[in-house]
Design a protein around this motif. Structure first.
Motif, PDB file in Angstrom:
ATOM      1  N   ASP A   2     -11.724   5.890 -19.189  1.00  0.00           N
ATOM      2  CA  ASP A   2     -13.038   6.391 -18.785  1.00  0.00           C
ATOM      3  C   ASP A   2     -13.929   6.471 -20.032  1.00  0.00           C
ATOM      4  O   ASP A   2     -13.954   7.468 -20.748  1.00  0.00           O
ATOM      5  CB  ASP A   2     -12.899   7.764 -18.127  1.00  0.00           C
TER       6      ASP A   2
ATOM      7  N   ARG B 289     -18.504   8.505  -8.606  1.00  0.00           N
ATOM      8  CA  ARG B 289     -17.865   8.384  -9.917  1.00  0.00           C
ATOM      9  C   ARG B 289     -16.375   8.635  -9.872  1.00  0.00           C
ATOM     10  O   ARG B 289     -15.681   8.392 -10.844  1.00  0.00           O
ATOM     11  CB  ARG B 289     -18.503   9.374 -10.904  1.00  0.00           C
TER      12      ARG B 289
ATOM     13  N   LEU C 244     -23.866   1.636 -22.024  1.00  0.00           N
ATOM     14  CA  LEU C 244     -22.556   0.970 -22.011  1.00  0.00           C
ATOM     15  C   LEU C 244     -22.658  -0.454 -21.483  1.00  0.00           C
ATOM     16  O   LEU C 244     -21.719  -0.956 -20.852  1.00  0.00           O
ATOM     17  CB  LEU C 244     -21.563   1.778 -21.170  1.00  0.00           C
ATOM     18  N   ASP C 245     -23.745  -1.103 -21.757  1.00  0.00           N
ATOM     19  CA  ASP C 245     -23.948  -2.487 -21.324  1.00  0.00           C
ATOM     20  C   ASP C 245     -23.067  -3.411 -22.156  1.00  0.00           C
ATOM     21  O   ASP C 245     -23.180  -3.441 -23.389  1.00  0.00           O
ATOM     22  CB  ASP C 245     -25.421  -2.863 -21.489  1.00  0.00           C
TER      23      ASP C 245
ATOM     24  N   HIS D  53     -24.274   3.548 -17.693  1.00  0.00           N
ATOM     25  CA  HIS D  53     -23.528   2.284 -17.642  1.00  0.00           C
ATOM     26  C   HIS D  53     -24.430   1.066 -17.784  1.00  0.00           C
ATOM     27  O   HIS D  53     -23.992   0.040 -18.327  1.00  0.00           O
ATOM     28  CB  HIS D  53     -22.733   2.203 -16.345  1.00  0.00           C
ATOM     29  N   THR D  54     -25.653   1.163 -17.313  1.00  0.00           N
ATOM     30  CA  THR D  54     -26.539  -0.003 -17.365  1.00  0.00           C
ATOM     31  C   THR D  54     -27.380  -0.075 -18.631  1.00  0.00           C
ATOM     32  O   THR D  54     -27.765  -1.175 -19.044  1.00  0.00           O
ATOM     33  CB  THR D  54     -27.479  -0.002 -16.149  1.00  0.00           C
TER      34      THR D  54
ATOM     35  N   SER E 276     -25.126   8.694 -14.380  1.00  0.00           N
ATOM     36  CA  SER E 276     -24.007   7.806 -14.686  1.00  0.00           C
ATOM     37  C   SER E 276     -24.411   6.342 -14.561  1.00  0.00           C
ATOM     38  O   SER E 276     -23.997   5.497 -15.377  1.00  0.00           O
ATOM     39  CB  SER E 276     -22.835   8.115 -13.748  1.00  0.00           C
ATOM     40  N   HIS E 277     -25.233   6.025 -13.582  1.00  0.00           N
ATOM     41  CA  HIS E 277     -25.691   4.643 -13.417  1.00  0.00           C
ATOM     42  C   HIS E 277     -26.520   4.192 -14.615  1.00  0.00           C
ATOM     43  O   HIS E 277     -26.341   3.072 -15.118  1.00  0.00           O
ATOM     44  CB  HIS E 277     -26.512   4.541 -12.129  1.00  0.00           C
TER      45      HIS E 277
ATOM     46  N   GLU F   7     -17.079   6.627 -20.261  1.00  0.00           N
ATOM     47  CA  GLU F   7     -18.162   7.590 -20.116  1.00  0.00           C
ATOM     48  C   GLU F   7     -17.743   8.967 -20.617  1.00  0.00           C
ATOM     49  O   GLU F   7     -18.456   9.612 -21.396  1.00  0.00           O
ATOM     50  CB  GLU F   7     -18.550   7.646 -18.642  1.00  0.00           C
TER      51      GLU F   7
ATOM     52  N   THR G  44     -10.233  -1.192 -20.041  1.00  0.00           N
ATOM     53  CA  THR G  44     -10.798  -1.139 -18.698  1.00  0.00           C
ATOM     54  C   THR G  44     -10.245   0.046 -17.894  1.00  0.00           C
ATOM     55  O   THR G  44     -10.893   0.487 -16.927  1.00  0.00           O
ATOM     56  CB  THR G  44     -10.495  -2.438 -17.945  1.00  0.00           C
TER      57      THR G  44
END
Length: 556
Positions: free
Chosen positions: A143, A355, A446-447, A442-443, A438-439, A145, A140
């Motif tokens: 990073d 970010r 990287l879900d 992540h959605t 980036s959104h 990303e 966690t």
């Protein structure tokens, strides 16, 4: 274990029957065979079967007792019988399935002959649970990303460049050198030296010893930051956990079949099938047979086509003009809808969180020769923008755009510079476009909900039938080529048709398929792939444990 081994023979027999049925031309028989094999896989890898397998392996002592208490204990959920591994129950289920396979075949295979006591197994499970909790906390803080889309693709780019240099340099000299030796000289690693030219040679044995020493030192360094002092001072548990992680997980799993080219091609095909929407399965229907077209009079005779003029020439000029007008209107409407969706997404991106917490909301830098944004990475520096990550230059090198269409690569680098480094600052860090990308990363990518499916895919490929056993039989060269062709077809199907047409700049589908297969051949050598896999392991370990970056680990 006897029950698991007893299931192996019928599975192999069913697979032989399935292969025979695939070659037939009966669609109903093919669908029946696929549904039968799918039901068999569901009966083995379903959640109910997985929970029962975990309870049999790890909770045997807790399930013993009188008949009534045994029934009550059997109906208990895993969260009451075993310690949690992560914050997700679905991830815990798949992780405990992998742990059960390792405990069953690696610990209980010899420990049950000494004593029926399960206390030692419970201690091993407790240590693994402690390690997974500490790993989750460290993950966690990483990073992901930047790790996946920048640093990981940078390693892939280095691998592709070294591979092509090794194979092109071996043909430019009269003294032809081995491509493996050239690659290892460009991209060396102490765990992979000396270069093993033949299996069973002295160089191959020395390389295997160096690799084993690297795995041991790596896991010992990791466990020194994960385990509490009382577990570190317990030599039997420490040695056993070290052997499990170094030999089974990294040695047999990460540095085993994963490095094989055919395994990579198969995994990429299955990952694309997971990421692809469910509605796209309609596109995979087999084409209609020409005989059926002729039956309904929908297929013209070839002899008449040579004499008749083309269909466009027979059309009325008004009809041809109207069809062109409709096509232009279609493209204009599609462009309008795309631009409207893009600008509406940009307007909504203003409400997305930044970010980085750094006060600087932009990044200035220089684009290097590969098209990536060069920047000295420090902990206080702002994040690299999405458009400046190594993902784009790696894709360009994979597709050989710098050789086939240098104008497109130059244009892309110039647009990248305009968006990031110029006064526009449209794609700089924390801009609207950057936050929007980036959104979506992540959605959509990287879900966390996709992780159980990926872990299930790893379990079905590494441990078929929930057992170590002999594993998957390596395919023949012909079957490996079929896996490569299937992977190429999956990649082409995942790309929009207009991208395939413009990027590959080919007319026929066979030429596009051939070009993608040549791109996938970059990952065809297992020894060269091991350089990439080992570099990825080192990168992930250093990002998870920054303390190890200050310690020098040398392989004797």
């Amino acid at each position: 274990m006897d029950q698991e081994q007893g299931r192996t023979a019928p599975r192999g027999h069913a697979r032989t029957k399935s292969n025979t049925s695939v070659g037939s031309n009966n669609p109903s028989k093919l669908r029946h065979t696929r549904s039968k094999s799918t039901k068999k896989l569901d009966s083995i890898y379903s959640d109910e079967a997985t929970i029962a397998f975990i309870k049999r392996t790890l909770c045997a002592q807790q399930l013993t007792g009188p008949e009534g208490s045994r029934a009550r204990n059997t109906s208990k959920p895993l969260s009451e019988l075993l310690p949690p591994l992560t914050s997700s129950n679905q991830v815990d289920l798949q992780l405990y399935a992998l742990i059960s396979i390792i405990i069953k075949d690696f610990v209980q295979a010899w420990y049950s002959r000494i004593t029926p006591d399960q206390q030692f197994t419970d201690q091993v499970v407790q240590i693994i649970a402690h390690c997974t909790h500490a790993l989750e906390l460290r993950i966690t803080a990483v990073d992901l990303e930047a790790l996946i889309f920048d640093e990981l693709f940078e390693l892939i780019d280095v691998h592709v460049t070294a591979y092509r240099t090794a194979h092109s340099g071996s043909y430019t000299s009269f003294l032809v050198a081995n491509p493996r030796e050239i690659y290892h000289a460009i991209n060396p690693h102490p765990a992979l030296s000396p270069v093993p030219f033949e299996a069973g040679s002295l160089a191959s044995l020395d390389q295997a010893e160096n690799e084993a020493a690297w795995r041991q030192l790596l896991i010992q360094g990791v466990l020194s930051h994960l385990l509490p002092p009382e577990d570190l001072n317990n030599p039997p548990l420490r040695v056993l956990v070290t052997e499990i992680f170094s030999e089974l997980i990294i040695g047999r799993g990460v540095c085993g079949n994963i490095c094989e080219g055919w395994f990579i091609w198969d995994v990429v095909s299955k990952l694309l099938a997971i990421l692809r929407p469910s509605g796209s399965d309609v596109l995979q229907q087999p084409p209609i047979s020409p005989n059926r077209l002729e039956k309904f009079g929908l297929l013209a005779d070839d002899s008449d086509d040579a004499e008749e003029p083309p269909a466009i020439a027979r059309r009325c000029p008004v009809d041809a003009l109207s069809s062109v007008f409709l096509q232009v209107m279609q493209y204009a409407f599609l462009a309008f809808i795309s631009l409207r969706a893009f600008f509406s997404a940009l307007s909504d991106a203003a409400s997305l969180p930044p970010r980085t917490n750094n006060s600087e909301d932009s990044m200035h830098g220089e684009l290097d020769d590969s098209g990536s944004l060069s920047q000295h990475s420090t902990r206080d520096s702002p994040k690299r923008p999405i458009l400046g990550m190594s993902l784009w230059s790696c894709c360009s090198h994979l597709l050989s755009l710098d050789l086939q269409m240098p104008w497109l690569t130059t244009m892309g680098a110039y647009i990248q510079w305009l968006l990031i480094c110029s006064s526009w600052k449209v794609g700089c860090t924390n801009s609207r476009l950057d936050r929007l990308l980036s959104h979506h990363i992540h959605t959509k990518i990287l879900d966390p909900t996709r992780l159980p499916s990926i872990l299930l895919l790893i379990r079905t490929n590494m441990f078929p039938n929930n057992s170590l056993g002999p594993g998957r039989v390596p395919p023949t060269p012909e079957e490996a080529m079929e896996l490569r062709a299937r992977c190429a077809a999956s990649i082409i199907a995942a790309l929009p048709p207009i991208v395939v047409k413009q990027v590959f700049a080919k007319r026929g589908e066979e030429e596009v398929q051939k070009q993608v297969e040549e791109m996938l051949e970059t990952f065809g050598d297992a020894y060269l792939n091991k350089h990439l896999v080992v570099a990825i392991v080192d990168l992930v370990v250093v990002r998870l444990f920054p303390e190890l970056a200050e310690q020098r680990i040398q392989v004797s």
